[in-house]
Design a protein around this motif. Structure first.
Motif, PDB file in Angstrom:
ATOM      1  N   ILE A  58     113.669  53.445   5.939  1.00  0.00           N
ATOM      2  CA  ILE A  58     112.366  53.378   6.616  1.00  0.00           C
ATOM      3  C   ILE A  58     112.563  54.028   7.985  1.00  0.00           C
ATOM      4  CG2 ILE A  58     110.685  51.800   7.672  1.00  0.00           C
ATOM      5  CD1 ILE A  58     111.290  49.788   5.546  1.00  0.00           C
ATOM      6  N   LEU A  79     112.326  46.768  20.212  1.00  0.00           N
ATOM      7  CA  LEU A  79     113.183  45.796  19.541  1.00  0.00           C
ATOM      8  C   LEU A  79     114.633  46.259  19.625  1.00  0.00           C
ATOM      9  CD1 LEU A  79     110.999  45.287  16.327  1.00  0.00           C
ATOM     10  CD2 LEU A  79     111.088  43.804  18.348  1.00  0.00           C
ATOM     11  N   GLN A  87     109.994  33.316  13.900  1.00  0.00           N
ATOM     12  CA  GLN A  87     110.685  34.527  13.432  1.00  0.00           C
ATOM     13  C   GLN A  87     110.134  34.961  12.074  1.00  0.00           C
ATOM     14  OE1 GLN A  87     114.962  34.109  13.100  1.00  0.00           O
ATOM     15  NE2 GLN A  87     115.247  36.270  12.558  1.00  0.00           N
ATOM     16  N   HIS A  91     116.625  40.051  16.122  1.00  0.00           N
ATOM     17  CA  HIS A  91     116.062  41.099  16.972  1.00  0.00           C
ATOM     18  C   HIS A  91     115.616  40.485  18.280  1.00  0.00           C
ATOM     19  CE1 HIS A  91     113.029  39.447  14.240  1.00  0.00           C
ATOM     20  NE2 HIS A  91     112.139  39.599  15.212  1.00  0.00           N
TER      21      HIS A  91
HETATM   22  P1  AMP Z   1     109.322  38.352  14.829  1.00  0.00           P
HETATM   23  O1  AMP Z   1     108.010  37.668  14.659  1.00  0.00           O
HETATM   24  O2  AMP Z   1     110.042  37.929  16.089  1.00  0.00           O
HETATM   25  O3  AMP Z   1     110.200  38.262  13.602  1.00  0.00           O
HETATM   26  O4  AMP Z   1     108.993  39.879  15.103  1.00  0.00           O
HETATM   27  C1  AMP Z   1     109.016  40.852  14.119  1.00  0.00           C
HETATM   28  C2  AMP Z   1     108.515  42.108  14.754  1.00  0.00           C
HETATM   29  O5  AMP Z   1     108.880  43.203  13.942  1.00  0.00           O
HETATM   30  C3  AMP Z   1     106.996  42.181  14.952  1.00  0.00           C
HETATM   31  O6  AMP Z   1     106.704  42.353  16.336  1.00  0.00           O
HETATM   32  C4  AMP Z   1     106.580  43.382  14.107  1.00  0.00           C
HETATM   33  O7  AMP Z   1     105.532  44.120  14.689  1.00  0.00           O
HETATM   34  C5  AMP Z   1     107.873  44.173  14.045  1.00  0.00           C
HETATM   35  N1  AMP Z   1     108.009  45.073  12.893  1.00  0.00           N
HETATM   36  C6  AMP Z   1     107.815  44.777  11.581  1.00  0.00           C
HETATM   37  N2  AMP Z   1     108.060  45.849  10.815  1.00  0.00           N
HETATM   38  C7  AMP Z   1     108.432  46.846  11.651  1.00  0.00           C
HETATM   39  C8  AMP Z   1     108.820  48.208  11.473  1.00  0.00           C
HETATM   40  N3  AMP Z   1     108.873  48.782  10.246  1.00  0.00           N
HETATM   41  N4  AMP Z   1     109.139  48.944  12.562  1.00  0.00           N
HETATM   42  C9  AMP Z   1     109.072  48.395  13.795  1.00  0.00           C
HETATM   43  N5  AMP Z   1     108.737  47.110  14.032  1.00  0.00           N
HETATM   44  C10 AMP Z   1     108.402  46.348  12.977  1.00  0.00           C
END
Ligand code: AMP
Length: 120
Positions: free
Chosen positions: A17, A43, A98, A104
């Motif tokens: 991806i 991130l 999470q 992350h």
């Molecule tokens: P969390 O709720 O702390 O697990 O945050 C997950 C984060 O990953 C969210 O802010 C999403 O917007 C982000 N996210 C999910 N898929 C992707 C992706 N393919 N590329 C970049 N960020 C992503």
């Protein structure tokens, strides 16, 4: 803790991806959040297979832990918020909110961010 090899960040690390890369070193990768919540929302993740903060601190090498912390500040510098201020957040587990089960750190900045949590 069982690591899910098919989580979205594992797939980004394998190049399956795309991501908008901000920074990379031996142990870490940083990329833009796909759904930014602030002008800066990047991130920072370890390249190792760690589910969450607890998993990371219990299992990672000191070099990996140091690299991730240093990468966060490098990202703040690259994104231009090192001096203006920024917020670092690692949502952990179910009640921590999470969603992606690969550790992350969110780096937020670029505007006044207010309180850490809204009052209930
Ligand atoms: P969390 O709720 O702390 O697990 O945050 C997950 C984060 O990953 C969210 O802010 C999403 O917007 C982000 N996210 C999910 N898929 C992707 C992706 N393919 N590329 C970049 N960020 C992503």
């Amino acid at each position: 803790m069982i690591y899910d090899d098919n989580n979205v960040f594992a797939r980004i690390l394998r190049g399956e991806i795309p991501c908008k890369k901000v920074y990379e070193d031996t142990h870490t990768l940083a990329f833009e959040d796909i759904n930014p919540l602030a002008p800066v929302h990047t991130l920072v993740i370890p390249k190792g297979k760690y589910v969450c903060m607890t998993d990371f601190i219990e299992k990672a090498l000191d070099a990996e832990i140091a690299a991730l912390q240093r990468a966060i500040v490098k990202v703040a510098d690259i994104k231009g918020v090192k001096d203006s201020g920024y917020r670092v957040c690692a949502n952990t587990g179910v009640e921590g909110g999470q969603e992606v089960p690969h550790l992350h750190f969110h780096v937020f900045g670029g505007r006044p961010l207010g309180r850490v949590l809204a009052r209930p």
